[in-house]
Design an enzyme around this catalytic site. Structure first.
Site, mmCIF file in Angstrom:
data_model
loop_
_atom_site.group_PDB
_atom_site.id
_atom_site.type_symbol
_atom_site.label_atom_id
_atom_site.label_comp_id
_atom_site.label_asym_id
_atom_site.label_seq_id
_atom_site.Cartn_x
_atom_site.Cartn_y
_atom_site.Cartn_z
ATOM 1 N N GLU A 81 -2.018 -34.044 5.468
ATOM 2 C CA GLU A 81 -0.844 -34.014 6.333
ATOM 3 C C GLU A 81 -0.792 -35.285 7.166
ATOM 4 O O GLU A 81 -0.043 -35.387 8.117
ATOM 5 C CB GLU A 81 -0.828 -32.755 7.206
ATOM 6 C CG GLU A 81 -2.080 -32.557 8.034
ATOM 7 C CD GLU A 81 -1.943 -31.385 8.979
ATOM 8 O OE1 GLU A 81 -2.356 -30.302 8.596
ATOM 9 O OE2 GLU A 81 -1.414 -31.564 10.087
ATOM 10 N N CYS A 113 -3.225 -27.432 6.563
ATOM 11 C CA CYS A 113 -4.660 -27.648 6.331
ATOM 12 C C CYS A 113 -5.162 -27.107 5.004
ATOM 13 O O CYS A 113 -6.352 -27.152 4.749
ATOM 14 C CB CYS A 113 -5.468 -27.032 7.461
ATOM 15 S SG CYS A 113 -5.153 -27.814 9.041
ATOM 16 N N HIS A 237 -11.550 -21.842 6.896
ATOM 17 C CA HIS A 237 -10.948 -22.986 7.572
ATOM 18 C C HIS A 237 -11.429 -22.955 9.022
ATOM 19 O O HIS A 237 -11.676 -21.882 9.585
ATOM 20 C CB HIS A 237 -9.419 -22.929 7.509
ATOM 21 C CG HIS A 237 -8.793 -24.048 8.276
ATOM 22 N ND1 HIS A 237 -9.127 -25.357 8.042
ATOM 23 C CD2 HIS A 237 -7.920 -24.056 9.314
ATOM 24 C CE1 HIS A 237 -8.471 -26.128 8.877
ATOM 25 N NE2 HIS A 237 -7.729 -25.377 9.661
#
Lengths: 348, 158
Positions: A81, A113, A237
Site C-alpha cells: 500500500e 495489509c 497480522h
C-alpha cells in the site's frame, strides 16, 4: 492441495526508531505507550529504500537461499500500500532485478495489509492448476504514519517473500487449506493523492481486526477439520504487539505459540509484509510435522487464513539468516533523522 | 582505468545529461537509461570467451581480440573489495540531501572495478580492504512526477 511453500526471504531496513523517541517529540508518555501497544521500536526505511527495493532484496534471498531458478518463476505478485509509482508496476521491476523470464504473469496487488497473502493464494491456484511451475508473492511496505497520529508509533518498513511450488522434494511447508473472509468495513483507508492513511480509531479493533481474523480462522478450522490445539504455531497480522496475542486468546491458542511469528514489537507494523515476515520467522524455527495457522488482515476489510504443515525438507532447506538474527543488525535514529529518511520534511 | 575513448564517451554522456537538466532519467533520455537496467540492476557486463576477459560496463567489442573476440553477456560478481574510498560532503546534483555519503572504488575480481555508493555501513567499517556486497537501492527520484532510477549500491559485509 499439492503445492506449498518452497522458499522464503525477508528484508528489514537497518534503521530503527524507538517508540519512546517518537513520544518525546510529541510530549507523550513513551514508556506507557510502548507498554500499552507492546512495541519497543520500529524499522525505518532509508532515504534510498522503498517498497520496491525491499521487495527485491527479500525475493533475492528466497531465490538464492533456497536455490530456485528465477527463470522458472511463472508469476510475480507484489502486495503493497506504499507503491513507489501509482501507475507502473513494482512487480516488473522485481522481475527484472531477479532476472526472471519475460514469459511471466505479474501484477501489483493492494488490499491494505493483506495483499501479500492474497498473492500467495493466487500463486497456489496457478501452481495447483499447473499453469506455472513457481509463483512468487511478496508483501512489502514502507508504511506511512502521519506525524502525531497513533499510527506513527507502529508504521514500520519491511518485506517478506514466499515462493510457492509443487515439487515434493522442495516443499518445506505444505499448504493444506486456505480460505478468506471479506466484508465492506471502512476501518482504514487512503484516498488518491493523500499522503497518509486515515483510520477509524477504536473502530479498527473489534469490528475490523478481531471480527475478520477470528471469522477467517474459525472458517478455516471448520473446513480443514482442525481445532486450535492442532497448531504448534500461530501467525496473525500484527498492527501492534498486543492484538495478535488477544486474537490467540479468543481462539483458545496459547499466546506462547504466537511469539515466534510476532515481530511488530521490534520492527513495527510492516503492513503487507507483517504476516509474511511472521510466517517466515516461524519457518526459521519450525520442525517437520509442525502445524501452523497463519491469518492475515487487510483493512477494508478481509482476512486470508492458511493451514500449513511443515515437511521434513525443512531440515535441509533453510534460510541463511533467521529473521530474529536479522533484526539484531540495527542502527538507531532520532526523530530528526527519521523524518529526513522518510521524507516527512516538506522541502524534500 | 578507463581508456581514452571511454573517458571521452563518459564526458559526452555527462555533458548530455547536464544539458537535459536532470542527471537521472530525463524524459528524452528514457531509452538511454532503460538500456542500462541490466547493468544497474544485475551488474550485467561482457565477457570475451576468446581471451577470458571481463568487461564492466558492457562493451560490444573486445579491445584485445578485436574481430577474433567472442563477446557474451555476463553478470559480474556481487562481492568485492574496497580499493579506495572517499566521504562526500558536498553532494552531486540529485544527492544533495544524502550527504555525507561514501563513494568507493570496488574491485570485483576478474579485473573488474566500479565506482559505487557504500550505504548501510558503519563509519568504522568503511576502509580499504573491506569486503562489500551488492544491494538493490533507489539511486534517484528526480522530480516528484518523473521516473525513479534504481540500481546498485554496496554495503560492507566484513
Amino acid at each position: 492441495m499439492e503445492s506449498g511453500i518452497v522458499a522464503y526471504g525477508v528484508q528489514i531496513p537497518k534503521r530503527r526508531i524507538k517508540v519512546e523517541e517518537i513520544a518525546r517529540v510529541w510530549e507523550k508518555n513513551g514508556k506507557h505507550i510502548s507498554k500499552a501497544i507492546n512495541v519497543q521500536e520500529k524499522a525505518v526505511a532509508a532515504f534510498d529504500e522503498d517498497s520496491c527495493t525491499l521487495a527485491v532484496e527479500a525475493a533475492r534471498k528466497a531465490i538464492l537461499d533456497f536455490n530456485i531458478d528465477a527463470k522458472k518463476l511463472g508469476a510475480i505478485y507484489v502486495g503493497s500500500e506504499s507503491k513507489p509509482y501509482a501507475v507502473k508496476p513494482t512487480a516488473s521491476i522485481v522481475a527484472a532485478a531477479l532476472g526472471a523470464n519475460t514469459r511471466l504473469m505479474a501484477a501489483d496487488l493492494e488490499f491494505a495489509c493483506k495483499a501479500g497473502t492474497a498473492g500467495i493464494q493466487m500463486c497456489l491456484g496457478l501452481v495447483n492448476s499447473s499453469m506455472i511451475e513457481y509463483g512468487l508473492s511478496i508483501g512489502s511496505d514502507t508504511a506511512q504514519g502521519r506525524p502525531n497520529d497513533a499510527l506513527e508509533f507502529t508504521a514500520g518498513s519491511g518485506a517478506g517473500a514466499i515462493i510457492v511450488g509443487n515439487k515434493k522434494d522442495e516443499i518445506i511447508a505444505q499448504i493444506n487449506h486456505t480460505v478468506s473472509f471479506t466484508t465492506d468495513t471502512p476501518d482504514f483507508w487512503r484516498r488518491p493523492h493523500a499522503e497518509f492513511p486515515e483510520h477509524g480509531g477504536r473502530f479498527t479493533g473489534e469490528p475490523a481486526y478481531f471480527k475478520h481474523i477470528i471469522s477467517a480462522a474459525k472458517l478455516l478450522m471448520q473446513e480443514a477439520g482442525t481445532n486450535a490445539d492442532d497448531y504448534n504455531y500461530a501467525v496473525f497480522h500484527q498492527p501492534n504487539g498486543k492484538f495478535p496475542l488477544n486474537a490467540a486468546k479468543i481462539l483458545g491458542i496459547d499466546p506462547k505459540k504466537v511469539e515466534q511469528g510476532l515481530l511488530t514489537p521490534y520492527i513495527g507494523n510492516t503492513y503487507s509484509g507483517a504476516t509474511m515476515i511472521g510466517l517466515c520467522s516461524v519457518l526459521d524455527k519450525a520442525e517437520p510435522g509442525d502445524r501452523i495457522l497463519a491469518v492475515s488482515f487487510g483493512s477494508g476489510a478481509g482476512s486470508d487464513a492458511f493451514d500449513i504443515t511443515v515437511t521434513k525438507n525443512i531440515i535441509k532447506r533453510k534460510a541463511k539468516k533467521a529473521v530474529f538474527d536479522m533484526i539484531k543488525e540495527k542502527e538507531y535514529v532520532d526523530y530528526a533523522l527519521y523524518i529526513k529518511h522518510r521524507r516527512k520534511i516538506k522541502s524534500l | 582505468m578507463l581508456g581514452e575513448a571511454e573517458q571521452q564517451r563518459l564526458f559526452i554522456f555527462i555533458k548530455k545529461c547536464e544539458d537535459l537538466e536532470g542527471i537521472f532519467m530525463p524524459y528524452n533520455a528514457l531509452p538511454l537509461n532503460w538500456r542500462k537496467f541490466p547493468e544497474r540492476y544485475n551488474l550485467e557486463g561482457s565477457y570475451c570467451e576468446t581471451c577470458d576477459t571481463y568487461y564492466f560496463p558492457a562493451r560490444v567489442l573486445c579491445h584485445k581480440c578485436r574481430r577474433k573476440g567472442k563477446i557474451v553477456t555476463k553478470e559480474m560478481p556481487r562481492i568485492g573489495t574496497i580499493i579506495s574510498y572517499t566521504k562526500v560532503h558536498v553532494g552531486l546534483k540529485g544527492f544533495e540531501h544524502e550527504t555525507p555519503y561514501y563513494l568507493a572504488l570496488v574491485d570485483l575480481g576478474k579485473g573488474v572495478k566500479l565506482l559505487t555508493q557504500i550505504v548501510d555501513s558503519d563509519d568504522s567499517k568503511v576502509k580499504v580492504g573491506a569486503k562489500v556486497k551488492k544491494i538493490f537501492r533507489k539511486i534517484n527520484e528526480g522530480s516528484k512526477i518523473g521516473p525513479i532510477s534504481y540500481g546498485y549500491k554496496f554495503k560492507v559485509i566484513k
